[in-house]
Design an enzyme around this catalytic site. Structure first.
Site, PDB file in Angstrom:
ATOM      1  N   ASP A  84       0.858  -1.184   0.000  1.00 55.34           N
ATOM      2  CA  ASP A  84       0.000   0.000   0.000  1.00 55.34           C
ATOM      3  C   ASP A  84       0.897   1.239   0.000  1.00 55.34           C
ATOM      4  O   ASP A  84       2.107   1.129   0.118  1.00 55.34           O
ATOM      5  CB  ASP A  84      -0.935   0.016   1.225  1.00 55.34           C
ATOM      6  CG  ASP A  84      -0.185  -0.233   2.517  1.00 55.34           C
ATOM      7  OD1 ASP A  84       0.945   0.271   2.656  1.00 55.34           O
ATOM      8  OD2 ASP A  84      -0.728  -0.917   3.400  1.00 55.34           O
ATOM      9  N   ASP A  86       1.688   4.982   1.694  1.00 55.59           N
ATOM     10  CA  ASP A  86       1.460   5.885   2.811  1.00 55.59           C
ATOM     11  C   ASP A  86       2.046   7.244   2.447  1.00 55.59           C
ATOM     12  O   ASP A  86       3.087   7.320   1.791  1.00 55.59           O
ATOM     13  CB  ASP A  86       2.154   5.361   4.075  1.00 55.59           C
ATOM     14  CG  ASP A  86       1.744   3.939   4.384  1.00 55.59           C
ATOM     15  OD1 ASP A  86       0.575   3.719   4.710  1.00 55.59           O
ATOM     16  OD2 ASP A  86       2.591   3.023   4.255  1.00 55.59           O
ATOM     17  N   ASP A 168       9.624   3.952  12.988  1.00 50.69           N
ATOM     18  CA  ASP A 168      10.238   2.811  13.671  1.00 50.69           C
ATOM     19  C   ASP A 168      11.635   2.464  13.135  1.00 50.69           C
ATOM     20  O   ASP A 168      12.640   2.682  13.807  1.00 50.69           O
ATOM     21  CB  ASP A 168       9.292   1.595  13.686  1.00 50.69           C
ATOM     22  CG  ASP A 168       8.680   1.248  12.338  1.00 50.69           C
ATOM     23  OD1 ASP A 168       9.057   1.857  11.318  1.00 50.69           O
ATOM     24  OD2 ASP A 168       7.824   0.337  12.295  1.00 50.69           O
TER      25      ASP A 168
HETATM   26  P1  ATP Z   1       3.656  -2.484   4.965  1.00 51.02           P
HETATM   27  O1  ATP Z   1       2.583  -1.476   4.623  1.00 51.02           O
HETATM   28  O2  ATP Z   1       4.334  -3.065   3.804  1.00 51.02           O
HETATM   29  O3  ATP Z   1       3.210  -3.474   5.959  1.00 51.02           O
HETATM   30  P2  ATP Z   1       4.884  -0.179   6.139  1.00 51.02           P
HETATM   31  O4  ATP Z   1       6.300   0.086   6.580  1.00 51.02           O
HETATM   32  O5  ATP Z   1       4.333   0.724   5.101  1.00 51.02           O
HETATM   33  O6  ATP Z   1       4.822  -1.692   5.714  1.00 51.02           O
HETATM   34  P3  ATP Z   1       2.655   0.648   7.737  1.00 51.02           P
HETATM   35  O7  ATP Z   1       2.048  -0.050   8.897  1.00 51.02           O
HETATM   36  O8  ATP Z   1       1.867   0.838   6.498  1.00 51.02           O
HETATM   37  O9  ATP Z   1       3.994  -0.141   7.435  1.00 51.02           O
HETATM   38  O10 ATP Z   1       3.169   2.035   8.288  1.00 51.02           O
HETATM   39  C1  ATP Z   1       3.656   3.055   7.440  1.00 51.02           C
HETATM   40  C2  ATP Z   1       4.853   3.736   8.070  1.00 51.02           C
HETATM   41  O11 ATP Z   1       4.466   4.335   9.309  1.00 51.02           O
HETATM   42  C3  ATP Z   1       5.999   2.804   8.440  1.00 51.02           C
HETATM   43  O12 ATP Z   1       6.844   2.572   7.350  1.00 51.02           O
HETATM   44  C4  ATP Z   1       6.674   3.599   9.526  1.00 51.02           C
HETATM   45  O13 ATP Z   1       7.464   4.632   9.003  1.00 51.02           O
HETATM   46  C5  ATP Z   1       5.508   4.226  10.257  1.00 51.02           C
HETATM   47  N1  ATP Z   1       5.033   3.362  11.352  1.00 51.02           N
HETATM   48  C6  ATP Z   1       4.039   2.451  11.302  1.00 51.02           C
HETATM   49  N2  ATP Z   1       3.865   1.857  12.487  1.00 51.02           N
HETATM   50  C7  ATP Z   1       4.751   2.410  13.329  1.00 51.02           C
HETATM   51  C8  ATP Z   1       5.072   2.251  14.709  1.00 51.02           C
HETATM   52  N3  ATP Z   1       4.407   1.354  15.439  1.00 51.02           N
HETATM   53  N4  ATP Z   1       6.046   3.007  15.233  1.00 51.02           N
HETATM   54  C9  ATP Z   1       6.704   3.917  14.486  1.00 51.02           C
HETATM   55  N5  ATP Z   1       6.470   4.115  13.185  1.00 51.02           N
HETATM   56  C10 ATP Z   1       5.518   3.394  12.609  1.00 51.02           C
HETATM   57 MG    MG Z   2       2.334   0.688   4.401  1.00 53.92          MG
END
Ligand code: ATP
Ligand code: MG
Length: 460
Positions: A84, A86, A168
């Site tokens: 997805d 963001d 994170d």
């Molecule tokens: P994917 O969508 O592929 O699972 P993602 O890294 O995009 O991985 P998301 O949950 O969509 O994960 O979150 C988007 C972004 O928000 C992350 O890449 C990170 O930068 C931030 N993020 C998400 N969850 C946390 C958290 N618990 N603590 C700190 N930052 C976070």
């Molecule tokens: Mg994501």
């Protein structure tokens, strides 16, 4: 990683120095903002979804800063397809909501905006401010921390750099700017991407205490990307794993789904076990396995799930939970039978108990726990096929899932093979064939194999 990144270390455009959040007491590590120009990375507009581009350009045209961030940038840099997209912006959630008719404000703990385009949802997050404020401000309405250092709410806004450093992992703090096509790196994420390392930004223990779910995210990304968890990021996990019991069951349910539906379920299961993270998610399962129940069915189910995902098929949460809780159910079911309960009441009692305990760890919405029970109950009905029984069983709305579950039980050696093939054939043949199969049935329907003895454990 492509060679284009080899010269990135030298690409220091801005000399901004930043310090890691939550790292006041321990060594402060300086980060330098770096910009990677368009000819030195492989992020191109063509791999970004149309909805994500629309949101970015509308925000930009309205005078706001807006960047693609997180998994969208990370996965493209790794040559993978993002799950997805963001977006991070300096517009407040309300301003974003006002700009997009097709948007909704969500979250209390962490206020964000979902912009909805059919099945695709673009998550838009306002830059969060300096996480150090959390200590000073722990009771303010916008940012709240618990006595354990857990961030209960984080709605303090800030600038892009602050936003980067409260994310994170370093590889999740990369931003792509659609206006000048640069990738902006605040925390050496590009280096870690190139070295295939997961590194938390800041002091790992503080960051895990702020949000214990980050431990699960470390495992998820390590399995999905086949990255190593860098030693300092890895070190506190086992000790802090029990902090996950402070996380609301509904959030953990969502995390479990993410953990096991990314296509690397078996690797994820191994890592969770290795880092003692399975117990806070599936306490009864871990107890059952420690008491000698085999976990082969879980592994086999996860292997099948991984294969399904690789073929672009979906995974149903109730099947996953039916498998993950199977050792716990077996233990409880056997225990009740050993105490003299007849097989059927023992099963029902065991189902109630296992689900009752599980929902204290992760919730299981009713729409999933119902079908999960049916899969389990049908395991008892599948061997009984005489008369009309086979037809009644086959017309059950959960027959297909229960049959798949039976195949998994056979494949992992829990029961002897034969019954699965019988059902495969019974579904394939016409009515006459079915009558013939039923008439050929003997009374020795495949029985459950004798339970394996609990693993021998040394005397204390
Ligand atoms: P994917 O969508 O592929 O699972 P993602 O890294 O995009 O991985 P998301 O949950 O969509 O994960 O979150 C988007 C972004 O928000 C992350 O890449 C990170 O930068 C931030 N993020 C998400 N969850 C946390 C958290 N618990 N603590 C700190 N930052 C976070
Ligand atoms: Mg994501």
């Amino acid at each position: 990683m492509s060679k284009t990144f080899s010269s990135i270390l030298e690409q220091s455009v801005d000399k901004l120095r930043s310090f890691i959040p939550g790292n006041g007491k321990k060594k402060a590590r300086a980060y330098q903002r770096r910009e990677v120009p368009r000819d030195q990375h492989n992020v191109s507009r063509s791999v970004i979804s149309e909805p994500a581009k629309k949101v970015l350009s509308r925000l930009n045209k309205s005078g706001y800063e807006a960047y693609l961030v997180g998994g969208g940038v990370r996965d493209i840099l790794l040559g993978q397809r993002p799950k997805d997209f963001d977006i991070a912006t300096n517009a407040t959630p309300e301003e974003v909501h006002d700009l997009f008719r097709n948007s909704r404000l969500i979250g209390r703990r962490f206020r964000i905006v979902h912009v909805v385009f059919g099945r695709e949802i673009i998550e838009v997050t306002t830059f969060r401010g300096n996480a150090n404020q959390a200590d000073k401000d722990s009771t303010s309405d916008d940012r709240k921390t618990s006595e354990h250092g857990q961030l209960l709410r984080d709605n303090v806004y800030g600038n892009q750099e602050e936003d980067a450093l409260r994310r994170d992992f370093t590889i999740n703090a990369l931003y792509y700017c659609i206006r000048d096509f640069t990738v902006i790196d605040f925390a050496n994420g590009i280096d870690d991407l190139r070295n295939r390392q997961l590194r938390l930004i800041g002091d790992p223990e503080t960051r895990y205490r702020e949000d214990p779910v980050r431990m699960l995210r470390a495992i998820r990304f390590a399995a999905k990307l086949d990255f190593d968890i860098e030693p300092e990021t890895e070190a506190p996990i086992r000790e802090l794993a029990p902090l996950l019991t402070h996380i609301p069951p509904a959030r953990l349910f969502e995390e479990v789904l993410k953990l096991f539906s990314a296509g690397h379920g078996e690797a994820t299961y191994d890592l969770l076990t290795r880092y003692d993270l399975l117990a806070p998610l599936f306490p009864e399962t871990v107890k059952a396995i420690e008491a000698g129940e085999p976990d082969e069915l879980i592994r086999q189910a996860l292997r099948n799930t991984d294969a399904r995902i690789a073929q672009g098929k979906s995974v149903t949460p109730y099947f996953l939970f039916a498998a993950m809780l199977w050792p716990a159910l077996q233990k409880e079911w056997n225990h009740r039978q050993d105490n003299g309960d007849p097989v059927q009441p023992a099963l029902h009692g065991a189902i109630g108990k296992v689900i009752g305990r599980q929902v204290q760890a992760t919730s299981i919405p009713k729409r999933f726990s119902g079908p999960m029970k049916e899969i389990w109950e049908l395991q008892m009905r599948l061997p009984r096929r005489q008369g009309k029984r086979a037809f009644v069983t086959m017309s059950h709305q959960r027959f297909r899932a229960a049959y798949d579950f039976l195949l998994v039980r056979e494949a992992c050696g829990e029961i002897k093979p034969g019954l699965g093939d019988w059902w495969t054939e019974f579904q394939r043949v016409d009515e006459r064939g079915q009558e013939r199969m039923l008439s050929e049935l003997t009374n020795d329907a495949p029985k459950k194999r004798r339970r394996r003895k609990p693993a021998q454990r040394p005397a204390p």
